[in-house]
Scaffold this active site. Structure first.
Site: not given
Ligand code: PBG
Ligand code: ZN
Length: 328
Positions: A196, A249
């Site tokens: 991620k 992701k």
């Molecule tokens: C937070 C989380 C995020 C997303 C999914 N879980 C955002 C972040 O890390 O601030 C992003 C998903 C998206 O942008 O569709 N744990």
């Molecule tokens: Zn988070």
């Protein structure tokens, strides 16, 4: 003779039937996972500004939504919660009566065949908006693991079919696997948000989940977009810790990573086509600069072609409808 003019690749493109027969990648709603934002309050179905067509939904409006999603052939939802109160320890995340816990119970009762995946993180529940416990302005990895484990167990106890830890804490998959096993949930899969990235494409999500960090950023725990070898290490550790599904992701800007992971590992791969990807397509389509429907299906096809087995996408419902209409 295998060269032009004997060989003509256009021969296989002459008719719709022929093109269908040589099609290498086919999209189907059965690989879609639809994210849902569950909020507190009553009778709430609030459209999310930067995610047109997606809503924050209160528990009393959830059954109808779940029925609709399942009727479109989408097998799973990914739940995010917006609690009424946030605190420093993110206690709403592991409250047995928390918003995701209640939503899980409700969906499993209303539409048992719809798979419920609980997103396991603290950022929607902490007053500072970080994904872990803050100590001296830094995010304490090991203390966070304990809380993530509690959140996962309470979600599964409430009915969630799988959990997806997204906090990017080291050891989170292993800690959750151990906690689930000791609670007797040995059959519950863990979907690791393995690779991620610290992406600017999460902007619309943070509006939807009301989870933007109040200070600093997520660069000490989410990955640097420059790195792909590091992604392989993240995936490797998640697999060692027992992840059943691994994830990349965002999706679109990281198709090279998806393809690389596909080559190296045999685990099912989830790709998260994030909020910014959806928002960009919508904004351009609204201006009539692109055909949103065709672009969305093209992008989803590309994610699958790169090697994803399942796609978390805000387009899930629309794409399921479009695919049904397009079916010859
Ligand atoms: C937070 C989380 C995020 C997303 C999914 N879980 C955002 C972040 O890390 O601030 C992003 C998903 C998206 O942008 O569709 N744990
Ligand atoms: Zn988070």
């Amino acid at each position: 003779m295998t060269a032009f003019p004997q060989a003509r690749l256009r021969r296989l493109r002459g008719t719709p039937s022929l093109r269908r027969m040589v099609q290498e990648t086919r999209l189907s709603p059965s690989e879609f996972i639809y994210p849902l934002f569950i909020t507190h309050g009553h009778n709430v179905r609030q459209e999310i500004g930067p995610l047109p067509g997606c809503y924050q939904i209160s528990l009393d409006r959830l059954e109808r939504e779940a029925i609709e999603i399942a009727s479109l052939g989408i097998p799973a939802v990914l739940l995010f919660g917006i609690p009424e109160v946030k605190d420093a320890a993110g206690s709403g995340a592991y409250d047995d009566d928390g918003i995701i816990q209640q939503a899980s119970t409700l969906i499993k009762k209303a539409v048992p065949e719809l798979m419920v995946i609980g997103d396991v993180c603290l950022c929607e529940y902490t007053d500072h908006g970080h994904c872990g416990v803050v100590k001296h302005e830094t995010i304490d990895n090991d203390e966070t693991l304990e809380l993530l484990s509690r959140a996962a167990v309470s979600q599964v106890a409430a009915g969630a079919d799988a959990v997806a830890p997204s906090a990017m804490m080291d050891g989170q998959v292993g800690a959750i696997r151990t906690a689930l096993d000791s609670a007797g949930y040995t059959e519950t899969p863990v979907i690791g948000y393995s690779a991620k990235y610290a992406s600017a494409l999460y902007g619309p999500f943070r509006v939807a989940a009301e989870s933007a960090p109040s200070f600093g950023d997520r660069h000490t725990y989410q990955m640097d977009p420059s790195n792909s070898r590091m992604a392989m290490r993240e995936i490797e550790t998640d697999i060692e810790e027992g992840a059943d599904v691994i994830m990349v992701k965002p999706a679109l800007a990281y198709l090279d990573v998806i393809a690389r992971v596909r080559q190296q590992y045999n685990h099912p791969i989830a790709a998260y086509s994030v909020s910014g990807e959806y928002a960009m397509v919508h904004a351009a389509a609204q201006n009539e600069w692109i055909d949103g429907r065709r672009v969305a299906l093209e992008l989803l096809t590309a994610i699958k072609r790169a090697g994803a087995d399942m796609i978390i996408t805000y387009f899930a419902k629309d794409a399921a409808r479009w695919l049904a209409e397009d079916r010859p």
